[in-house]
Design a protein around this motif. Structure first.
Motif, short mmCIF file in Angstrom:
data_model
loop_
_atom_site.label_atom_id
_atom_site.label_comp_id
_atom_site.label_asym_id
_atom_site.label_seq_id
_atom_site.Cartn_x
_atom_site.Cartn_y
_atom_site.Cartn_z
N GLY A 115 -0.46 12.60 -10.29
CA GLY A 115 -1.21 11.93 -9.23
C GLY A 115 -0.44 11.81 -7.93
O GLY A 115 -0.76 10.97 -7.08
N SER A 123 3.54 6.59 -4.13
CA SER A 123 2.48 7.57 -3.83
C SER A 123 1.11 6.92 -3.99
O SER A 123 0.97 5.85 -4.58
CB SER A 123 2.57 8.73 -4.82
N GLY A 124 0.10 7.62 -3.47
CA GLY A 124 -1.29 7.21 -3.68
C GLY A 124 -2.14 8.45 -3.93
O GLY A 124 -1.79 9.54 -3.44
N VAL A 125 -3.25 8.29 -4.68
CA VAL A 125 -4.09 9.47 -4.95
C VAL A 125 -4.84 9.96 -3.72
O VAL A 125 -5.46 11.01 -3.76
CB VAL A 125 -5.10 9.25 -6.12
N CYS A 138 -7.43 -0.67 -1.85
CA CYS A 138 -7.12 0.76 -1.94
C CYS A 138 -7.84 1.56 -0.86
O CYS A 138 -7.54 2.74 -0.65
CB CYS A 138 -7.51 1.31 -3.31
N GLU A 141 -4.86 3.89 -0.96
CA GLU A 141 -4.87 3.91 -2.44
C GLU A 141 -3.70 3.10 -3.02
O GLU A 141 -3.44 2.01 -2.59
CB GLU A 141 -4.91 5.35 -2.96
N SER A 142 -2.97 3.70 -3.98
CA SER A 142 -1.98 2.92 -4.72
C SER A 142 -0.79 2.46 -3.90
O SER A 142 -0.03 1.61 -4.36
CB SER A 142 -1.44 3.74 -5.89
N PHE A 179 -0.85 6.15 -14.50
CA PHE A 179 -1.07 4.92 -13.71
C PHE A 179 -2.24 4.07 -14.18
O PHE A 179 -2.28 2.89 -13.92
CB PHE A 179 -1.19 5.25 -12.22
N TYR A 232 -9.16 -5.58 -5.48
CA TYR A 232 -8.21 -4.47 -5.71
C TYR A 232 -8.79 -3.17 -5.15
O TYR A 232 -8.08 -2.38 -4.50
CB TYR A 232 -7.91 -4.34 -7.21
N GLU A 254 -15.38 4.22 -4.18
CA GLU A 254 -14.51 3.69 -5.25
C GLU A 254 -15.24 2.65 -6.10
O GLU A 254 -15.10 2.63 -7.32
CB GLU A 254 -13.25 3.06 -4.65
N ASN A 309 -2.02 0.52 -12.29
CA ASN A 309 -3.28 -0.17 -11.97
C ASN A 309 -3.37 -1.54 -12.63
O ASN A 309 -3.76 -2.53 -11.98
CB ASN A 309 -4.48 0.68 -12.39
N TYR A 312 4.95 7.01 -10.81
CA TYR A 312 4.41 7.01 -12.18
C TYR A 312 5.29 7.82 -13.12
O TYR A 312 6.49 7.66 -13.10
CB TYR A 312 2.94 7.46 -12.18
N TYR A 350 -11.80 11.89 -9.20
CA TYR A 350 -12.49 10.80 -9.92
C TYR A 350 -13.03 9.77 -8.92
O TYR A 350 -13.81 8.91 -9.29
CB TYR A 350 -11.60 10.17 -10.99
N ILE A 351 -12.59 9.85 -7.66
CA ILE A 351 -13.19 9.07 -6.58
C ILE A 351 -13.84 10.12 -5.67
O ILE A 351 -13.12 10.92 -5.04
CB ILE A 351 -12.11 8.26 -5.83
N ASN A 410 -11.14 0.73 -14.11
CA ASN A 410 -10.35 -0.41 -13.64
C ASN A 410 -10.97 -1.74 -14.07
O ASN A 410 -10.27 -2.71 -14.36
CB ASN A 410 -10.19 -0.37 -12.12
O1 DON Z 1 -7.38 2.46 -8.79
C1 DON Z 1 -7.31 3.69 -8.62
O2 DON Z 1 -7.35 4.50 -9.54
C2 DON Z 1 -7.16 4.19 -7.19
N1 DON Z 1 -7.89 3.35 -6.29
C3 DON Z 1 -5.71 4.22 -6.82
C4 DON Z 1 -4.84 5.00 -7.80
C5 DON Z 1 -3.68 5.66 -7.18
O3 DON Z 1 -3.60 5.83 -5.98
C6 DON Z 1 -2.64 6.22 -8.08
N2 DON Z 1 -1.61 6.89 -7.32
N3 DON Z 1 -1.13 7.98 -7.29
#
Ligand code: DON
Length: 317
Positions: free
Chosen positions: A291, A264-266, A200, A69-70, A102, A196, A165, A121, A248, A33-34, A172
């Motif tokens: 995610g 974690s982060g996406v 990320c 990211e997150s 998230f 925000y 992003e 988020n 999450y 999605y990014i 968001n």
């Molecule tokens: O806001 C977002 O959706 C992304 N920039 C970050 C989301 C994310 O990393 C969730 N983690 N697993």
């Protein structure tokens, strides 16, 4: 873990166990999605362990820089907590898990449009809205500086990731306007989502991520720079949030199986912290439904098990 030589051998075999488990973990796919994240090589894989006294161990593609990211949510929360204190964080943002994805809107609706957790988020956007500063640039600079202090290095935002992003962050922005309608966005919503989204887009490598975690493990002292980068009195609140919501909807399973606060982060990064001892960080882009990095989770879990680290186990178990 015993003597420092014994500890070195223990950590080296934990890294080996982690790399093996990660390599054996298949399936999942990059976040798409990014658009930038979809273009990253899905087979990249790195693992790092850094101790609270500054010993560094790395394996795999540790020079590769990925989007934080997150995982950024953790460090902005640390900064805001220092600014307003843990009680105000709970009142203004919330401190509990949502049990939902998230970026869930339903989670907001079930709670009068207020975020429950600072690590989803909605809660992270509310957290960013509490960062002091006169402009988006000033707020972002403060956040980036905080990320640099935790990593002990001169990190920078990737303009390419940020552009990717910013052009796809309508969801968001919707979250920020719902927060605004509930009185839970504490700065201009458009500016807040801009900041925000930038937070990320910072580039970090696996060693940076482990250093950030080791700083939490060491009570807010960066073990590489020896600088106290956050107030030690607040570290346990941050780790509690990571335990409850860091992965999450998988956070409960993670607590049950691994027993370490994690985030974690996406982008594919994942970080786990054993307070007082060390942090384990991994990076690999393929994600599961929640995610979270598939290889990253397998690697961190195996490394932690190899070292016998689990907050809920007595040392003799
Ligand atoms: O806001 C977002 O959706 C992304 N920039 C970050 C989301 C994310 O990393 C969730 N983690 N697993």
């Amino acid at each position: 873990m015993g003597s420092s030589t014994g500890m070195k051998a223990d950590i080296e075999s934990a890294l080996k166990a982690g790399m093996e488990a990660g390599r054996a973990a298949h399936g999942g796919k990059n976040a798409d999605y990014i658009p930038y994240l979809a273009s990253v090589d899905p087979e990249l894989f790195s693992l790092a362990i850094i101790t609270a006294d500054g010993q560094v161990y790395t394996e795999g593609d540790c020079d590769y820089a990925f989007a934080i990211e997150s995982i950024s949510k953790v460090f902005t929360l640390a900064m805001v907590m220092e600014h307003i204190g843990p009680d105000a964080v709970r009142d203004k943002i919330g401190d509990s898990p949502t049990g939902l994805p998230f970026n869930s809107i339903i989670a907001l609706e079930l709670n009068n449009d207020k975020p429950l957790s600072p690590l989803v988020n909605a809660g992270a956007i509310a957290t960013v809205s509490l960062v002091p500063g006169e402009s988006a640039d000033e707020c972002f600079e403060a956040i980036l500086q905080c990320q640099r202090e935790f990593a002990g290095r001169d990190l920078a935002m990737s303009a390419e990731i940020n552009a990717s992003e910013q052009s796809t962050n309508a969801h968001n922005r919707a979250i920020a306007w719902l927060l605004e309608s509930a009185g839970a966005c504490y700065s201009d919503p458009v500016r807040t989502v801009d900041v925000y989204t930038r937070q990320c887009s910072t580039l970090i490598n696996c060693k940076d991520l482990a250093t950030m975690g080791a700083t939490l493990a060491a009570g807010g002292i960066n073990p590489l720079t020896k600088r106290q980068v956050m107030d030690a009195r607040y570290v346990h609140y941050i780790l509690a949030e990571m335990m409850m919501e860091g992965l999450y909807t998988a956070s409960g399973d993670w607590a049950y199986e691994v027993g370490l606060p994690a985030k974690s982060g996406v982008g594919g990064g994942i970080l786990a912290v054993m307070p007082g001892q060390l942090a384990i960080a991994a990076f690999s882009p393929r994600l599961d439904e929640a995610g979270n990095s598939i290889r990253g989770q397998a690697a961190v879990k195996a490394a932690a098990a190899s070292l016998g680290l689990n907050l809920f186990k007595a040392p003799c178990q």
